[in-house]
Design a protein around this motif. Structure first.
Motif, PDB file in Angstrom:
ATOM      1  N   ARG A  64     -31.994  26.006 -14.801  1.00  0.00           N
ATOM      2  CA  ARG A  64     -33.110  26.788 -15.354  1.00  0.00           C
ATOM      3  C   ARG A  64     -33.379  26.412 -16.808  1.00  0.00           C
ATOM      4  NH1 ARG A  64     -35.600  29.545 -11.380  1.00  0.00           N
ATOM      5  NH2 ARG A  64     -34.347  31.076 -10.261  1.00  0.00           N
ATOM      6  N   LEU A  65     -32.300  26.191 -17.568  1.00  0.00           N
ATOM      7  CA  LEU A  65     -32.482  25.839 -18.979  1.00  0.00           C
ATOM      8  C   LEU A  65     -33.195  24.501 -19.134  1.00  0.00           C
ATOM      9  CD1 LEU A  65     -29.060  26.851 -20.607  1.00  0.00           C
ATOM     10  CD2 LEU A  65     -31.139  28.192 -20.406  1.00  0.00           C
ATOM     11  N   TYR A  66     -33.033  23.641 -18.128  1.00  0.00           N
ATOM     12  CA  TYR A  66     -33.668  22.321 -18.195  1.00  0.00           C
ATOM     13  C   TYR A  66     -34.961  22.270 -17.382  1.00  0.00           C
ATOM     14  CZ  TYR A  66     -29.795  20.426 -20.823  1.00  0.00           C
ATOM     15  OH  TYR A  66     -28.878  20.174 -21.822  1.00  0.00           O
ATOM     16  N   THR A 100     -19.463  28.128 -23.859  1.00  0.00           N
ATOM     17  CA  THR A 100     -20.719  27.586 -23.323  1.00  0.00           C
ATOM     18  C   THR A 100     -21.839  27.577 -24.362  1.00  0.00           C
ATOM     19  OG1 THR A 100     -21.308  29.774 -22.545  1.00  0.00           O
ATOM     20  CG2 THR A 100     -20.236  28.326 -20.960  1.00  0.00           C
ATOM     21  N   ASN A 155     -27.800  14.812 -22.466  1.00  0.00           N
ATOM     22  CA  ASN A 155     -26.887  15.825 -21.961  1.00  0.00           C
ATOM     23  C   ASN A 155     -25.471  15.383 -22.305  1.00  0.00           C
ATOM     24  OD1 ASN A 155     -25.856  18.150 -20.702  1.00  0.00           O
ATOM     25  ND2 ASN A 155     -27.543  18.112 -19.224  1.00  0.00           N
ATOM     26  N   ARG A 156     -24.525  16.248 -22.073  1.00  0.00           N
ATOM     27  CA  ARG A 156     -23.185  15.987 -22.589  1.00  0.00           C
ATOM     28  C   ARG A 156     -22.123  16.563 -21.670  1.00  0.00           C
ATOM     29  NH1 ARG A 156     -21.044  20.069 -26.497  1.00  0.00           N
ATOM     30  NH2 ARG A 156     -19.017  19.337 -27.175  1.00  0.00           N
ATOM     31  N   VAL A 157     -21.000  15.868 -21.604  1.00  0.00           N
ATOM     32  CA  VAL A 157     -19.815  16.415 -20.927  1.00  0.00           C
ATOM     33  C   VAL A 157     -18.714  16.424 -21.981  1.00  0.00           C
ATOM     34  CG1 VAL A 157     -18.082  16.070 -19.115  1.00  0.00           C
ATOM     35  CG2 VAL A 157     -20.474  15.449 -18.685  1.00  0.00           C
ATOM     36  N   SER A 158     -18.091  17.575 -22.171  1.00  0.00           N
ATOM     37  CA  SER A 158     -17.016  17.615 -23.171  1.00  0.00           C
ATOM     38  C   SER A 158     -15.666  17.650 -22.477  1.00  0.00           C
ATOM     39  CB  SER A 158     -17.183  18.832 -24.076  1.00  0.00           C
ATOM     40  OG  SER A 158     -17.235  19.994 -23.296  1.00  0.00           O
ATOM     41  N   ARG A 196     -23.398  18.870 -13.798  1.00  0.00           N
ATOM     42  CA  ARG A 196     -24.293  19.597 -14.711  1.00  0.00           C
ATOM     43  C   ARG A 196     -24.987  18.644 -15.680  1.00  0.00           C
ATOM     44  NH1 ARG A 196     -21.630  24.158 -18.417  1.00  0.00           N
ATOM     45  NH2 ARG A 196     -20.428  22.368 -19.122  1.00  0.00           N
ATOM     46  N   ARG A 237     -26.965  26.609 -11.493  1.00  0.00           N
ATOM     47  CA  ARG A 237     -28.321  27.162 -11.418  1.00  0.00           C
ATOM     48  C   ARG A 237     -28.773  27.612 -12.809  1.00  0.00           C
ATOM     49  NH1 ARG A 237     -28.597  32.285  -7.795  1.00  0.00           N
ATOM     50  NH2 ARG A 237     -27.680  33.120  -9.689  1.00  0.00           N
ATOM     51  N   TYR A 238     -27.842  28.175 -13.549  1.00  0.00           N
ATOM     52  CA  TYR A 238     -28.144  28.598 -14.923  1.00  0.00           C
ATOM     53  C   TYR A 238     -28.548  27.385 -15.774  1.00  0.00           C
ATOM     54  CZ  TYR A 238     -26.881  29.877 -19.759  1.00  0.00           C
ATOM     55  OH  TYR A 238     -26.872  30.060 -21.105  1.00  0.00           O
ATOM     56  N   TYR A 282     -23.532  24.357 -25.028  1.00  0.00           N
ATOM     57  CA  TYR A 282     -24.422  23.870 -23.962  1.00  0.00           C
ATOM     58  C   TYR A 282     -25.761  24.594 -23.993  1.00  0.00           C
ATOM     59  CZ  TYR A 282     -20.683  21.015 -22.345  1.00  0.00           C
ATOM     60  OH  TYR A 282     -19.720  20.052 -22.303  1.00  0.00           O
ATOM     61  N   MET A 307     -27.705  23.271 -26.901  1.00  0.00           N
ATOM     62  CA  MET A 307     -28.096  21.872 -26.716  1.00  0.00           C
ATOM     63  C   MET A 307     -29.244  21.729 -25.705  1.00  0.00           C
ATOM     64  SD  MET A 307     -25.223  19.105 -25.779  1.00  0.00           S
ATOM     65  CE  MET A 307     -25.707  19.051 -24.077  1.00  0.00           C
ATOM     66  N   GLU A 357     -16.404  31.834 -23.843  1.00  0.00           N
ATOM     67  CA  GLU A 357     -16.352  30.857 -22.744  1.00  0.00           C
ATOM     68  C   GLU A 357     -16.545  29.417 -23.238  1.00  0.00           C
ATOM     69  OE1 GLU A 357     -15.356  31.545 -19.854  1.00  0.00           O
ATOM     70  OE2 GLU A 357     -16.269  33.309 -18.958  1.00  0.00           O
ATOM     71  N   GLU A 374     -23.626  29.124  -9.384  1.00  0.00           N
ATOM     72  CA  GLU A 374     -24.307  30.018 -10.334  1.00  0.00           C
ATOM     73  C   GLU A 374     -24.348  29.401 -11.733  1.00  0.00           C
ATOM     74  OE1 GLU A 374     -23.516  34.387  -8.304  1.00  0.00           O
ATOM     75  OE2 GLU A 374     -21.859  33.337  -9.265  1.00  0.00           O
ATOM     76  N   ALA A 423     -16.652  23.696 -20.199  1.00  0.00           N
ATOM     77  CA  ALA A 423     -17.067  25.031 -20.650  1.00  0.00           C
ATOM     78  C   ALA A 423     -18.047  25.633 -19.651  1.00  0.00           C
ATOM     79  CB  ALA A 423     -17.707  24.933 -22.026  1.00  0.00           C
ATOM     80  N   PHE A 424     -17.607  26.723 -19.030  1.00  0.00           N
ATOM     81  CA  PHE A 424     -18.432  27.411 -18.032  1.00  0.00           C
ATOM     82  C   PHE A 424     -18.197  28.902 -18.140  1.00  0.00           C
ATOM     83  CE2 PHE A 424     -17.901  23.306 -15.773  1.00  0.00           C
ATOM     84  CZ  PHE A 424     -19.228  23.054 -15.499  1.00  0.00           C
TER      85      PHE A 424
END
Lengths: 257, 264
Positions: A106-108, B86, A83-86, A152, A102-103, B89, B92, B84, A99, A90-91
């Motif tokens: 779900r992807l993970y 995103t 995983n990554r933090v830039s 996240r 939660r998004y 992400y 990824m 945005e 929210e 970015a949201f």
């Protein structure tokens, strides 16, 4: 097996008819459970390297492996481990932190309950008030948004975390909260986490990293533990090491970029 | 990766888009009102030419409303992610591109059905339209199979904002406008200049509109509708995988050229 292994990695971009070598024949390995720092000025290739490891960029030459998986050919396996933090959080800024989390959960493949528990735990440790999780991201400060970005990344329990300037632009309090959280995460006995951290902040690199590579113009000019580098170059601090290697002040290089 | 992860992955996009709609509910109301007034105004153009003309125009407005939502929502979801920042992400995350795109398509269908149904109810009440004698099941089948084609076209259009955030969004609207012109939404395609007409035959919306009007205005049965239903089904079954493939190739290109990043 190394957590990360890069060999002869090259990435070049074309801009206004000229070629820019963002990553220039870089080779290195990161050990499991290590915090590996990459320090360098803006435009030196740090983020390009992180994007290649994140499977978001395809290198022109060379190879990169994450826990033995090739980032180009086995990107699916790599994505399950990272995983990554830039630098910019970015949201979807109009919706709440929860929210957004939660998004991502779900992807993970994380359940809602599990995701909430983990998020609240991480955010609590970062000094983020629980009630603010329901506020739109655009109403939160830059520091708070970055803390949500940290949550996240951490709540998916990655094996390799790519932290791309996670504290740039944060106020001193938020910066300290994030740095302490990273330290605590690595100190936990159950932790099997490996981190690659890019930063402009030499002091941050000294405090958090087991080893540090200095990158300039897409090349690693030196690699070693902060103490090794200090003793190798006979300098009291990493900033002085940088001056010794390049013959220039760190500040001078940063201003130039 | 198991079925649970894939399901969660697809649901993520529906849930996220629903949260965005709720957040910008004021704009939703504005767009819905505009669509309703637009459909009513178009219907009123035919008011002096009799009920049949009103129905002809209203069907055009309704069908185009639904198909353009499908097309637009899919490409827009990529454009929004680009704005945005995103998208990196999402790309990824450990979900396949298929799950990602299906999630977006699923949302587009749900959103399109809800919005179009609301508009339909208002139109029916406003014009006092009677749909006695219409082949409603046939109408529904036509709408569903033609939806597939527009999902495929939406996936192809989504490539544009993927490769260029701003210019891509412009180009998507131009593509949508082109479909509106050539598909005979409010007129028969034989009124178009001769050189445009061949393009009309390439648009799935042309066949959808013909079949919908036949089912609604003439009560055409399944036997009559079947050739068009089959044509739309085959077109849709081709366009969806083609859309996926085009999107995957564009993703590869974007990763090769470094076009996914917003900053940094």
């Amino acid at each position: 097996m190394e957590a990360v292994k890069c060999e002869g990695l090259v990435k070049t971009f074309g801009k206004n008819g000229r070629k820019i070598s963002a990553v220039n024949r870089i080779s290195f390995a990161v050990r499991r459970k290590e915090v590996f720092g990459i320090v360098g000025p803006n435009g030196s290739g740090k983020s390009t390297l992180i994007r290649i490891l994140s499977t978001l960029l395809i290198p022109d030459a060379g190879s990169a492996h994450v826990f033995g998986h090739d980032v180009v050919r086995e990107y699916g396996a790599v994505r399950r481990l990272i995983n990554r933090v830039s630098v910019d959080a970015a949201f979807f800024k109009g919706i709440s932190a929860w929210e957004n989390l939660r998004y991502a959960a779900r992807l993970y493949g994380l359940g809602k309950k599990d995701a909430k528990e983990r998020s609240l735990d991480i955010l609590g440790r970062l000094g983020f008030a629980e009630k603010r999780i329901y506020e739109p991201l655009e109403d939160l400060s830059r520091g708070m948004q970055q803390k949500v970005a940290i949550a996240r990344a951490f709540f998916t329990a990655p094996m390799l975390l790519l932290l791309d300037e996670p504290t740039t632009g944060l106020d001193p309090r938020s910066k300290l909260d994030v740095q302490n959280y990273i330290k605590d995460s690595m100190n936990g006995s159950a932790s099997d986490l490996t981190i690659i951290l890019t930063t402009h902040d030499m002091r941050e690199a000294e405090v958090l990293c087991d080893r540090v590579a200095i990158i300039i113009d897409g090349r690693f000019v030196t690699i070693g533990s902060p103490s090794q580098l200090r003793s190798m170059y006979g300098q009291p601090a990493l900033e002085d090491v940088f001056l010794d290697i390049t013959g220039r002040e760190w500040k001078e290089i940063e201003d130039e970029y | 990766m198991n079925i649970r992860t894939h399901t969660y992955g697809s649901v993520a996009f529906v849930e996220r888009n629903f949260a965005l709609v709720r957040r910008y509910i004021g704009w939703e109301a504005v767009f819905l009102s505009y669509n309703v007034v637009n459909a009513l105004a178009i219907g009123l153009i035919g008011a002096r030419m009799g009920k049949e003309m009103v129905m002809y125009l209203v069907v055009g407005a309704m069908v185009w409303g639904f198909l353009s939502i499908l097309f637009h929502e899919i490409s827009e979801s990529i454009a929004w992610e680009r704005w945005e920042g995103t998208i990196e992400y999402t790309f990824m995350a450990p979900i396949s591109r298929f799950v990602h795109l299906i999630g977006n398509c699923l949302w587009a269908v749900v959103y399109g059905v809800v919005r179009s149904s609301l508009i339909l109810i208002i139109i029916v009440l406003f014009f006092g339209i009677s749909i006695k004698g219409a082949n409603l099941p046939g109408l529904l089948v036509v709408l569903v199979v033609s939806g597939l084609s527009f999902v495929g076209l939406g996936l192809i259009a989504a490539v544009l904002p993927l490769l260029s955030t701003e210019k891509g969004a412009y180009a998507t609207h131009i593509m949508e406008a082109g479909l509106l012109l050539i598909s005979g939404v409010y007129y028969e395609i034989d009124v178009l200049p001769v050189w445009i007409r061949p393009l009309s035959y390439l648009s799935p919306a042309t066949y959808t509109l013909r079949a919908m009007r036949a089912a609604l205005l003439d009560g055409a049965g399944f036997g009559e509708l079947m050739p068009v239903i089959l044509l739309l089904l085959v077109t849709g079954l081709l366009l969806v995988p083609v859309g996926m493939l085009v999107f995957s190739r564009a993703e590869y290109y974007a990763k090769k050229k470094g076009k996914l990043k917003r900053s940094g």
